[in-house]
Design a protein around this motif. Structure first.
Motif, PDB file in Angstrom:
ATOM      1  N   HIS A 249       0.810  -1.275   0.017  1.00 50.05           N
ATOM      2  CA  HIS A 249       0.082  -0.086   0.001  1.00 50.05           C
ATOM      3  C   HIS A 249       0.965   1.106  -0.197  1.00 50.05           C
ATOM      4  O   HIS A 249       1.952   1.335   0.727  1.00 50.05           O
ATOM      5  CB  HIS A 249      -0.954   0.109   1.329  1.00 50.05           C
ATOM      6  N   PRO A 250       0.626   2.296  -0.691  1.00 47.61           N
ATOM      7  CA  PRO A 250       1.291   3.764  -0.802  1.00 47.61           C
ATOM      8  C   PRO A 250       1.489   4.258   0.471  1.00 47.61           C
ATOM      9  O   PRO A 250       2.483   4.795   1.048  1.00 47.61           O
ATOM     10  CB  PRO A 250       0.397   4.593  -1.652  1.00 47.61           C
ATOM     11  N   TYR A 251       0.505   3.935   1.423  1.00 48.58           N
ATOM     12  CA  TYR A 251       0.726   4.534   3.047  1.00 48.58           C
ATOM     13  C   TYR A 251       1.785   3.753   3.631  1.00 48.58           C
ATOM     14  O   TYR A 251       2.533   4.552   4.222  1.00 48.58           O
ATOM     15  CB  TYR A 251      -0.543   4.213   3.496  1.00 48.58           C
ATOM     16  N   THR A 252       1.828   2.276   3.586  1.00 45.21           N
ATOM     17  CA  THR A 252       3.026   1.844   4.075  1.00 45.21           C
ATOM     18  C   THR A 252       4.277   2.165   3.490  1.00 45.21           C
ATOM     19  O   THR A 252       5.301   2.281   4.331  1.00 45.21           O
ATOM     20  CB  THR A 252       2.753   0.390   3.993  1.00 45.21           C
ATOM     21  N   ARG A 253       4.294   2.322   2.260  1.00 44.24           N
ATOM     22  CA  ARG A 253       5.745   2.671   1.876  1.00 44.24           C
ATOM     23  C   ARG A 253       5.949   4.384   2.259  1.00 44.24           C
ATOM     24  O   ARG A 253       7.254   4.371   2.536  1.00 44.24           O
ATOM     25  CB  ARG A 253       5.473   2.665   0.147  1.00 44.24           C
ATOM     26  N   LYS A 254       4.930   5.094   2.361  1.00 46.33           N
ATOM     27  CA  LYS A 254       5.410   6.438   2.950  1.00 46.33           C
ATOM     28  C   LYS A 254       5.772   6.303   4.491  1.00 46.33           C
ATOM     29  O   LYS A 254       6.781   7.021   4.799  1.00 46.33           O
ATOM     30  CB  LYS A 254       3.961   7.208   3.006  1.00 46.33           C
ATOM     31  N   LEU A 255       5.032   5.530   5.269  1.00 49.27           N
ATOM     32  CA  LEU A 255       5.878   5.261   6.796  1.00 49.27           C
ATOM     33  C   LEU A 255       7.340   4.623   6.636  1.00 49.27           C
ATOM     34  O   LEU A 255       8.071   5.226   7.376  1.00 49.27           O
ATOM     35  CB  LEU A 255       4.889   4.230   7.271  1.00 49.27           C
ATOM     36  N   ILE A 256       7.561   3.681   5.733  1.00 48.52           N
ATOM     37  CA  ILE A 256       8.855   3.319   5.706  1.00 48.52           C
ATOM     38  C   ILE A 256       9.679   3.979   5.129  1.00 48.52           C
ATOM     39  O   ILE A 256      10.981   4.500   5.711  1.00 48.52           O
ATOM     40  CB  ILE A 256       8.785   2.017   4.862  1.00 48.52           C
ATOM     41  N   ALA A 257       9.378   5.163   4.207  1.00 48.39           N
ATOM     42  CA  ALA A 257      10.301   5.943   3.577  1.00 48.39           C
ATOM     43  C   ALA A 257      10.451   7.156   4.573  1.00 48.39           C
ATOM     44  O   ALA A 257      11.614   8.035   4.608  1.00 48.39           O
ATOM     45  CB  ALA A 257       9.653   6.880   2.521  1.00 48.39           C
ATOM     46  N   ALA A 258       9.716   7.396   5.549  1.00 46.85           N
ATOM     47  CA  ALA A 258       9.979   8.462   6.634  1.00 46.85           C
ATOM     48  C   ALA A 258      10.935   8.050   7.924  1.00 46.85           C
ATOM     49  O   ALA A 258      11.091   8.936   8.572  1.00 46.85           O
ATOM     50  CB  ALA A 258       8.333   8.870   7.168  1.00 46.85           C
ATOM     51  N   ALA A 445       7.131  11.977  20.599  1.00 47.14           N
ATOM     52  CA  ALA A 445       5.585  11.345  20.791  1.00 47.14           C
ATOM     53  C   ALA A 445       5.012  11.327  19.315  1.00 47.14           C
ATOM     54  O   ALA A 445       4.053  10.982  19.151  1.00 47.14           O
ATOM     55  CB  ALA A 445       4.695  12.094  21.755  1.00 47.14           C
ATOM     56  N   LEU A 446       5.858  11.870  18.409  1.00 44.43           N
ATOM     57  CA  LEU A 446       5.319  12.145  16.923  1.00 44.43           C
ATOM     58  C   LEU A 446       5.556  10.983  16.266  1.00 44.43           C
ATOM     59  O   LEU A 446       6.291  10.120  16.144  1.00 44.43           O
ATOM     60  CB  LEU A 446       6.063  13.449  16.273  1.00 44.43           C
ATOM     61  N   ASP A 447       4.581  10.818  15.195  1.00 44.43           N
ATOM     62  CA  ASP A 447       4.472   9.644  14.257  1.00 44.43           C
ATOM     63  C   ASP A 447       5.664   9.831  13.372  1.00 44.43           C
ATOM     64  O   ASP A 447       6.192  11.070  12.967  1.00 44.43           O
ATOM     65  CB  ASP A 447       3.198   9.872  13.195  1.00 44.43           C
ATOM     66  N   VAL A 448       6.045   8.912  12.759  1.00 44.06           N
ATOM     67  CA  VAL A 448       7.189   8.845  11.770  1.00 44.06           C
ATOM     68  C   VAL A 448       7.196   9.940  10.791  1.00 44.06           C
ATOM     69  O   VAL A 448       8.039  10.769  10.480  1.00 44.06           O
ATOM     70  CB  VAL A 448       7.664   7.648  11.350  1.00 44.06           C
ATOM     71  N   SER A 449       5.979  10.184  10.078  1.00 42.05           N
ATOM     72  CA  SER A 449       5.872  11.019   9.030  1.00 42.05           C
ATOM     73  C   SER A 449       5.993  12.591   9.470  1.00 42.05           C
ATOM     74  O   SER A 449       6.464  13.195   8.977  1.00 42.05           O
ATOM     75  CB  SER A 449       4.762  10.581   8.031  1.00 42.05           C
ATOM     76  N   ILE A 450       4.983  12.499  10.632  1.00 42.69           N
ATOM     77  CA  ILE A 450       5.160  14.078  11.421  1.00 42.69           C
ATOM     78  C   ILE A 450       6.149  14.429  11.758  1.00 42.69           C
ATOM     79  O   ILE A 450       6.671  15.533  11.728  1.00 42.69           O
ATOM     80  CB  ILE A 450       3.910  14.092  12.343  1.00 42.69           C
ATOM     81  N   GLN A 451       7.142  13.213  12.225  1.00 45.89           N
ATOM     82  CA  GLN A 451       8.362  13.562  12.906  1.00 45.89           C
ATOM     83  C   GLN A 451       9.412  14.014  11.717  1.00 45.89           C
ATOM     84  O   GLN A 451       9.974  15.033  11.965  1.00 45.89           O
ATOM     85  CB  GLN A 451       8.752  12.216  13.597  1.00 45.89           C
ATOM     86  N   ALA A 452       9.248  13.289  10.749  1.00 44.88           N
ATOM     87  CA  ALA A 452      10.211  13.749   9.644  1.00 44.88           C
ATOM     88  C   ALA A 452       9.880  15.152   9.087  1.00 44.88           C
ATOM     89  O   ALA A 452      10.628  16.087   8.647  1.00 44.88           O
ATOM     90  CB  ALA A 452       9.858  12.673   8.305  1.00 44.88           C
ATOM     91  N   GLN A 453       8.635  15.636   9.203  1.00 42.90           N
ATOM     92  CA  GLN A 453       8.175  16.836   8.597  1.00 42.90           C
ATOM     93  C   GLN A 453       8.369  18.118   9.683  1.00 42.90           C
ATOM     94  O   GLN A 453       9.103  19.126   9.429  1.00 42.90           O
ATOM     95  CB  GLN A 453       6.427  16.835   8.625  1.00 42.90           C
ATOM     96  N   VAL A 454       8.495  17.717  10.957  1.00 40.12           N
ATOM     97  CA  VAL A 454       8.786  18.522  12.160  1.00 40.12           C
ATOM     98  C   VAL A 454      10.213  18.711  11.933  1.00 40.12           C
ATOM     99  O   VAL A 454      10.918  19.997  12.039  1.00 40.12           O
ATOM    100  CB  VAL A 454       8.248  18.266  13.500  1.00 40.12           C
TER     101      VAL A 454
END
Length: 542
Positions: A249-258, A445-454
């Motif tokens: 799934h694209p969402y899973t790939r996004k999590l892994i990439a982050a 405490a942030l999610d991996v993709s939000i952590q990457a954004q922050v």
């Protein structure tokens, strides 16, 4: 086929709010078997904690509503049971370890009383309950259990409080333990110890472990199967190896990439006069020495990461530098002026240049204030920064920068997840356009993709505005991606300092190597090769 220990069938949950109906969980199904660890992986708002709350009957109804589905345990549908029947199961046969132990341990009762209470409610005699509580505290590695029984939650470190929550969950030898982000706020060695402890207890008792997490490293280390959730739906299932190496799934790939720790390391190039020069900083609390002559320099626009275990003095250092606690001795020169000797009036003017993002936003954000009031409060105190007619637009801009919606401005802190509250705290710190931000576990405490954004946001602010950071963290891959220099602390002392490349590729001290070895890799194959060293760490300490 043998009956599953727990089975969720077509569960849907929604919440009725002033802004409309929120579909938090949409027709999900999964199962957990005895002795198995099932990880529910997803970001804030994905529905993973809501589905766990439905199992434990912790959803407030209204505004919540379970619109469909079954939760089958021991051949019975938990959702069809009476409250009395559920109370006989909750805590005794299905127990929960919450994300924030400080919010779920009662501050006015001793921890011994609270662990004993769990057993007394289910009919265990007082003497047997006390003996079991003492045994549990020993089992989870709490020093001096007799003394610890008489202490209050605030007298323990974050890692110790999480161990207390584990002890409480295991008090009645449940069949299932639901662990909601059990290691989010823990440093790497304590995280390794807690995960090893959960694994050992699972082998001893055969309990089923439902692990709710956003951390791919934790999934790689302990999970047997993983369910990936997004926007209330299950988007992918499989073993950690299948999901990581062959995501569908694209969402899973996004999590892994982050996942952090894969980018280029920073090469420091700042020169000239330091922005901050710290010399021989010392701080004691009674007979306990928290800081022992710490010294370092920080250049403008540079990030100094401070790493170390709980109790190493990281947060004490941050609080002493900002004069939230007064240091006993030493100097902290800010552009040549000693912060520690500065009169209160001068320090007040300087406060806007020095901001802090605290570790626990639940405690640092006023629960009676809206997000708009929390962020704009900085301009009430320092009105010269921004004219009042521009406040609303600037608040909305800051919320967007940290990954929140402008519509969130009128909500209160309790209406957000832990990760979202931390983003509000970061927006509040940015409101004053400071020259130095001290981040005390600001992205833990942030999610991996939000952590990457922050992290990307903070990096941009550093490059565009020249903001410097003191970045206290236990997540070493994030440190690797973001910092210029790393200072390693142990028992109040700086034991090693160097560039990111020096620390990660050529550590000089055994303690530094132990921290690096305890980190979790998101690749299950890499983590499998590292499990034996991590297991030894858990065994030595636990």
């Amino acid at each position: 086929m043998a009956e599953h220990l727990l089975e969720i069938r077509n569960l849907s949950v929604q919440f009725h709010t002033a802004g409309g109906t929120v579909h938090a969980v949409r027709n999900i199904s999964w199962h957990l078997d005895r002795g198995e660890t099932l990880a529910i992986l997803g970001e804030s708002g994905s529905g993973k904690s809501v589905s766990a709350s439905a199992i434990m009957n912790l959803i407030d109804m209204p505004p919540g509503e379970i619109t469909s589905g079954e939760v089958i345990f021991a051949g019975k549908n938990l959702l069809a049971m009476s409250d009395d029947e559920r109370r006989a199961i909750n805590g005794k046969r299905i127990a929960m370890i919450f994300q924030d132990p400080l919010s779920h341990l009662n501050p006015v009762f001793t921890v011994g009383w609270q662990i004993i209470e769990v057993m007394r409610i289910h009919g265990v005699p007082a003497d047997a309950a006390r003996a079991r509580a003492l045994d549990l505290l020993k089992r989870v590695g709490i020093p001096a259990p007799d003394t610890a029984m008489r202490k209050y939650p605030h007298q323990f470190s974050g890692g110790q409080r999480q161990r207390l929550m584990i002890a409480m969950a295991l008090a009645l030898k449940p069949d299932i333990v639901i662990a909601d982000e059990p290691t989010t706020a823990l440093d790497v060695t304590v995280q390794a110890e807690v995960l090893a402890l959960l694994g050992e207890l699972q082998k001893e008792t055969g309990l089923g472990l439902l692990l709710i997490t956003h951390d791919l490293g934790v999934v790689a280390d302990i999970a047997d199967r993983v369910v990936v959730m997004n926007a209330g739906e299950i988007v992918e299932t499989g073993t950690p190896d299948e999901v990581y190496h062959n995501p569908k799934h694209p969402y899973t790939r996004k999590l892994i990439a982050a996942a952090p720790g894969r980018g280029e390391m920073h090469e420091p190039n700042a020169t000239g006069e330091p922005l901050l020069k710290v010399e021989n900083l010392c701080k004691s609390y009674g007979s306990f020495t928290a800081l022992k002559g710490v010294s370092f320099t920080l250049q403008p626009g540079e990030t100094m990461a401070v790493v170390g275990e709980s109790g190493s003095g990281k947060s004490t250092l941050a609080r002493a530098l900002l004069r939230l606690d007064e240091a006993d001795s030493g100097h902290a020169y800010w552009k040549g002026q000693d912060l520690l000797k500065m009169p209160a009036k001068e320090l007040y003017k300087l406060r806007r240049q020095l901001q802090m993002v605290f570790q626990d936003p639940t405690q640092s954000l006023n629960p009676r204030m809206t997000v708009y009031q929390l962020v704009s409060e900085a301009w009430v105190i320092h009105p010269e920064i921004l004219p009042k007619p521009q406040w609303r637009a600037r608040v909305e801009e800051l919320l967007t920068q940290v990954g929140l919606s402008p519509a969130h401005a009128e909500r209160y802190p309790h209406q957000f997840s832990g990760g979202q509250r931390q983003r509000i705290a970061i927006a509040r710190a940015l409101a004053l356009r400071p020259e130095l931000i001290v981040c005390d576990e600001a992205v833990s405490a942030l999610d991996v993709s939000i952590q990457a954004q922050v992290i990307a946001l903070l990096d941009n602010l550093r490059r565009e505005l020249g903001i410097a950071f003191i970045f206290i963290a236990h997540d070493l891959p994030v440190v690797r991606d973001f910092a210029d220099h790393v200072m390693v602390m142990q028992a109040g002392e700086c034991v090693e300092v160097g560039t990111v490349r020096q620390i990660f590729e050529n550590p000089q001290r055994d303690y530094t190597r132990r921290l690096l070895d305890a980190g979790l890799d998101p690749d299950p194959r890499v983590q499998a090769a590292r499990r034996m060293p991590n297991a030894r760490i858990g065994a030595e300490v636990g």
